[in-house]
Design a protein around this motif. Structure first.
Motif, PDB file in Angstrom:
ATOM      1  N   GLY A  95       0.782  -1.239   0.000  1.00  0.00           N
ATOM      2  CA  GLY A  95       0.000   0.000   0.000  1.00  0.00           C
ATOM      3  C   GLY A  95       0.808   1.279   0.000  1.00  0.00           C
ATOM      4  O   GLY A  95       0.513   2.204  -0.770  1.00  0.00           O
ATOM      5  N   ILE A  96       1.852   1.339   0.825  1.00  0.00           N
ATOM      6  CA  ILE A  96       2.592   2.616   0.920  1.00  0.00           C
ATOM      7  C   ILE A  96       3.425   2.910  -0.325  1.00  0.00           C
ATOM      8  O   ILE A  96       3.922   4.012  -0.499  1.00  0.00           O
ATOM      9  CB  ILE A  96       3.506   2.659   2.175  1.00  0.00           C
ATOM     10  CG1 ILE A  96       4.401   1.420   2.224  1.00  0.00           C
ATOM     11  CG2 ILE A  96       2.689   2.793   3.460  1.00  0.00           C
ATOM     12  CD1 ILE A  96       5.537   1.542   3.233  1.00  0.00           C
ATOM     13  N   TYR A 349     -12.716  -4.132   4.189  1.00  0.00           N
ATOM     14  CA  TYR A 349     -11.577  -4.821   4.784  1.00  0.00           C
ATOM     15  C   TYR A 349     -11.446  -6.176   4.102  1.00  0.00           C
ATOM     16  O   TYR A 349     -12.382  -6.973   4.123  1.00  0.00           O
ATOM     17  CB  TYR A 349     -11.774  -4.983   6.292  1.00  0.00           C
ATOM     18  CG  TYR A 349     -11.657  -3.659   7.014  1.00  0.00           C
ATOM     19  CD1 TYR A 349     -10.434  -3.239   7.538  1.00  0.00           C
ATOM     20  CD2 TYR A 349     -12.762  -2.801   7.135  1.00  0.00           C
ATOM     21  CE1 TYR A 349     -10.313  -2.011   8.175  1.00  0.00           C
ATOM     22  CE2 TYR A 349     -12.651  -1.572   7.766  1.00  0.00           C
ATOM     23  CZ  TYR A 349     -11.430  -1.180   8.288  1.00  0.00           C
ATOM     24  OH  TYR A 349     -11.303   0.032   8.904  1.00  0.00           O
ATOM     25  N   VAL A 350     -10.299  -6.410   3.510  1.00  0.00           N
ATOM     26  CA  VAL A 350     -10.105  -7.596   2.674  1.00  0.00           C
ATOM     27  C   VAL A 350      -8.939  -8.409   3.224  1.00  0.00           C
ATOM     28  O   VAL A 350      -7.959  -7.860   3.701  1.00  0.00           O
ATOM     29  CB  VAL A 350      -9.804  -7.172   1.214  1.00  0.00           C
ATOM     30  CG1 VAL A 350      -9.653  -8.387   0.317  1.00  0.00           C
ATOM     31  CG2 VAL A 350     -10.907  -6.250   0.678  1.00  0.00           C
ATOM     32  N   LYS A 351      -9.092  -9.736   3.124  1.00  0.00           N
ATOM     33  CA  LYS A 351      -8.028 -10.625   3.616  1.00  0.00           C
ATOM     34  C   LYS A 351      -6.967 -10.867   2.553  1.00  0.00           C
ATOM     35  O   LYS A 351      -7.272 -11.108   1.385  1.00  0.00           O
ATOM     36  CB  LYS A 351      -8.636 -11.975   4.012  1.00  0.00           C
ATOM     37  CG  LYS A 351      -9.329 -11.959   5.363  1.00  0.00           C
ATOM     38  CD  LYS A 351      -8.496 -12.785   6.353  1.00  0.00           C
ATOM     39  CE  LYS A 351      -9.129 -12.873   7.733  1.00  0.00           C
ATOM     40  NZ  LYS A 351      -9.236 -11.591   8.422  1.00  0.00           N
ATOM     41  N   ALA A 433      -0.226  -6.231   1.305  1.00  0.00           N
ATOM     42  CA  ALA A 433      -1.038  -5.592   2.335  1.00  0.00           C
ATOM     43  C   ALA A 433      -0.981  -4.075   2.230  1.00  0.00           C
ATOM     44  O   ALA A 433      -0.073  -3.514   1.620  1.00  0.00           O
ATOM     45  CB  ALA A 433      -0.542  -6.037   3.708  1.00  0.00           C
ATOM     46  N   GLY A 434      -1.973  -3.443   2.846  1.00  0.00           N
ATOM     47  CA  GLY A 434      -1.985  -1.985   2.900  1.00  0.00           C
ATOM     48  C   GLY A 434      -3.331  -1.421   2.495  1.00  0.00           C
ATOM     49  O   GLY A 434      -4.321  -2.145   2.359  1.00  0.00           O
ATOM     50  N   PHE A 454      -9.943   0.303   0.289  1.00  0.00           N
ATOM     51  CA  PHE A 454      -9.993  -0.993   0.962  1.00  0.00           C
ATOM     52  C   PHE A 454      -8.655  -1.290   1.613  1.00  0.00           C
ATOM     53  O   PHE A 454      -7.594  -0.894   1.116  1.00  0.00           O
ATOM     54  CB  PHE A 454     -10.413  -2.112   0.003  1.00  0.00           C
ATOM     55  CG  PHE A 454      -9.459  -2.382  -1.132  1.00  0.00           C
ATOM     56  CD1 PHE A 454      -9.474  -1.584  -2.277  1.00  0.00           C
ATOM     57  CD2 PHE A 454      -8.584  -3.469  -1.092  1.00  0.00           C
ATOM     58  CE1 PHE A 454      -8.612  -1.855  -3.347  1.00  0.00           C
ATOM     59  CE2 PHE A 454      -7.731  -3.742  -2.154  1.00  0.00           C
ATOM     60  CZ  PHE A 454      -7.738  -2.934  -3.290  1.00  0.00           C
ATOM     61  N   ASN A 455      -8.745  -1.966   2.738  1.00  0.00           N
ATOM     62  CA  ASN A 455      -7.537  -2.335   3.467  1.00  0.00           C
ATOM     63  C   ASN A 455      -7.323  -3.825   3.319  1.00  0.00           C
ATOM     64  O   ASN A 455      -8.235  -4.626   3.486  1.00  0.00           O
ATOM     65  CB  ASN A 455      -7.695  -1.968   4.947  1.00  0.00           C
ATOM     66  CG  ASN A 455      -6.397  -2.141   5.689  1.00  0.00           C
ATOM     67  OD1 ASN A 455      -5.459  -1.363   5.498  1.00  0.00           O
ATOM     68  ND2 ASN A 455      -6.309  -3.185   6.496  1.00  0.00           N
ATOM     69  N   VAL A 456      -6.075  -4.191   2.988  1.00  0.00           N
ATOM     70  CA  VAL A 456      -5.724  -5.605   2.844  1.00  0.00           C
ATOM     71  C   VAL A 456      -4.809  -5.994   3.999  1.00  0.00           C
ATOM     72  O   VAL A 456      -3.801  -5.343   4.239  1.00  0.00           O
ATOM     73  CB  VAL A 456      -5.006  -5.869   1.503  1.00  0.00           C
ATOM     74  CG1 VAL A 456      -4.636  -7.351   1.387  1.00  0.00           C
ATOM     75  CG2 VAL A 456      -5.852  -5.431   0.325  1.00  0.00           C
ATOM     76  N   SER A 457      -5.205  -7.025   4.736  1.00  0.00           N
ATOM     77  CA  SER A 457      -4.338  -7.508   5.825  1.00  0.00           C
ATOM     78  C   SER A 457      -4.581  -8.987   6.063  1.00  0.00           C
ATOM     79  O   SER A 457      -5.537  -9.556   5.537  1.00  0.00           O
ATOM     80  CB  SER A 457      -4.603  -6.713   7.103  1.00  0.00           C
ATOM     81  OG  SER A 457      -5.941  -6.949   7.515  1.00  0.00           O
ATOM     82  N   LYS A 458      -3.728  -9.588   6.857  1.00  0.00           N
ATOM     83  CA  LYS A 458      -3.831 -11.022   7.166  1.00  0.00           C
ATOM     84  C   LYS A 458      -5.087 -11.313   7.967  1.00  0.00           C
ATOM     85  O   LYS A 458      -5.567 -10.486   8.705  1.00  0.00           O
ATOM     86  CB  LYS A 458      -2.608 -11.468   7.959  1.00  0.00           C
ATOM     87  CG  LYS A 458      -1.453 -11.781   7.033  1.00  0.00           C
ATOM     88  CD  LYS A 458      -0.314 -12.461   7.813  1.00  0.00           C
ATOM     89  CE  LYS A 458       0.908 -12.577   6.907  1.00  0.00           C
ATOM     90  NZ  LYS A 458       2.155 -12.531   7.666  1.00  0.00           N
TER      91      LYS A 458
END
Ligand code: CU
Length: 458
Positions: A95-96, A349-351, A433-434, A454-458
């Motif tokens: 993301g960043i 929020y997405v996995k 992720a991000g 949208f945020n992607v994280s574990k």
């Protein structure tokens, strides 16, 4: 409209017929690609200087070319008096590093990114993504190509000589007034349609000429326009082969006679010019964008390969999570799921690494695809096809209104044109992720809020 434009062109005696410029390849210095965002001066027409924006030049950007497996470092220096960002459109990165509206590059500062290239050969691009300002910055010239090579693209018998038989075409349109001065958002309908031009521009030039070798030429086509969908075809109605979509090669070449390309989308095509005796034009409707004149030189590639990529094997999608996105509203009310972009709100929020289905609907009602340069431009108020773009992924189109996708859109995609009244299902997966964006790629729609996070994280 066409006559009007031609009249302008005659009056002003333009840089017509100029040889197609090829954006030069950006050379690495000590392992770093350096981009400087600069204010330029540029004449689209003789004697009409415009203030433009470019990367390392007056307009557009140099082509960044990398290989799968590379670790790439890019430094972007902003020499403007305003903020900007650089988004790597189509690239899978964290993301960043994505260059969306949160990665603002302040005037006088340098943004440094370093990321591995983990995806297959494709023609991607880079452009600004500043909140509310993407449209004007792209329109003034900020856009460049980002090409990925891999072992497959190296081994295929395709035209690969950049600028000779492997030709980048950044297709845009801009609007000029009667004095041939550049206009931006001067009419009420611009708020609804996005900024449509009255002059086609390829690689920064009006109506250029290119001399292809007699044989197979490859075009890497980017629709870098703010709002216009081009329906590309050749004036002699010759067929060509589409070999790649946004994110990579198709399984095999698809024979076509026209190519509909929405803002943000790319396609690679092979055209055989063996039979080219006189000039032929690449057109949008009956508007000529590029004139091709045969060159007295044989090309190295004579045949179109039979196979290009591995067979696409889609996983069982029946139990996958579905997420719904409805594009609606018009003009200043454009939105997704009833919400306009808010930098402080995360919409989804997405996995990480979990494939799911994004169901994207364009809730406008009537068909409205009369957008060609040569066609009428007034008939698309309200019911507009929206090109939906998702960051940090290359997706597959599963279906359109329940029907299988067209043969030529079964490759990897990151932008999909959704017609009024249409619903598309996309198989998406995020490997990084991000925080990322999804949005309409009509840049004025994006700027007015047809975007979500949208945020992607574990
Ligand atoms: Cu839109």
């Amino acid at each position: 409209m066409k006559i009007l434009v031609l009249l302008f062109l005659c009056l002003f005696k333009m840089s017509f017929g100029e040889i197609l410029p090829i954006p030069p390849l950006l050379e690495e210095k000590d392992g770093v690609f350096n981009l400087k965002v600069i204010e330029g001066e540029y004449e689209f027409f003789d004697g009409t200087e415009e203030s433009t924006l470019g990367y390392n030049g007056n307009i557009l950007g140099q082509t960044i070319r990398v290989k799968k497996g590379d670790m790439v470092e890019i430094h972007v220096n902003n020499s403007l008096k305003e903020d900007t960002t650089v988004h790597w459109h189509g690239l899978r990165v964290i993301g960043i590093m994505d260059g969306g509206p949160h990665q603002v590059i302040k005037p006088g500062t340098t943004w440094k990114v370093r990321f591995p290239i983990e995806q297959e050969a494709a023609t991607l691009w880079y452009h600004p993504h500043l909140l509310h300002k993407t449209g004007i910055q792209v329109y003034k010239g900020l856009a460049g190509l980002f090409i990925i090579d891999d072992e497959r693209s190296d081994s295929l018998n395709l035209p690969k000589n950049y600028g000779v038989d492997d030709i980048p075409l950044i297709i845009q349109d801009k609007r000029f007034d009667s004095q041939m001065k550049l206009e931006y958002l001067t009419r009420n309908e611009d708020i609804i349609n996005g900024m449509l031009g009255n002059v086609g521009i390829i690689n920064g030039v009006v109506d250029p000429t290119f001399k292809p070798q007699l044989g197979v030429t490859r075009f890497r086509i980017l629709n870098g326009a703010n709002a216009r969908t081009f329906n590309l075809a050749f004036s002699d109605n010759r067929s060509f082969y589409q070999i790649a979509t946004d994110g990579g090669f198709l399984e095999k070449p698809i024979r076509r006679k026209s190519l509909l390309l929405a803002p943000g989308e790319r396609a690679e095509i092979l055209v055989d010019f063996k039979s080219l005796n006189e000039k032929v034009e690449l057109r949008d409707g009956d508007y000529s964008l590029l004139t091709l004149i045969p060159k007295d030189e044989e090309s190295k590639v004579e045949k179109v390969p039979k196979m290009l990529n591995q067979k696409v094997k889609l996983p069982d999608t029946s139990k996958m999570k579905k997420r719904y996105f409805v594009m609606q509203g018009s003009g200043r009310t454009v939105n997704i799921n009833g919400k306009q972009m808010d930098m402080d709100r995360i919409d989804e929020y997405v996995k990480l690494n979990e494939p799911e289905i994004w169901v994207v609907t364009n809730a406008s009602h009537h068909m409205g695809r009369d957008m060609m340069m040569g066609g009428g431009m007034s008939s698309m108020m309200g019911n507009i096809p929206h090109p939906f773009h998702i960051h940090n992924t290359q997706f597959r189109i599963l279906n359109r209104n329940g029907r299988p996708p067209y043969k030529w859109e079964r490759g990897y995609k990151d932008t999909v044109l959704v017609d009024p009244g249409e619903t598309v299902e996309l198989l998406v997966e995020f490997r990084h992720a991000g925080l990322f964006m999804y949005h309409c790629h009509i840049l004025e729609h994006e700027d007015m809020g047809m975007m979500g996070q949208f945020n992607v994280s574990k």
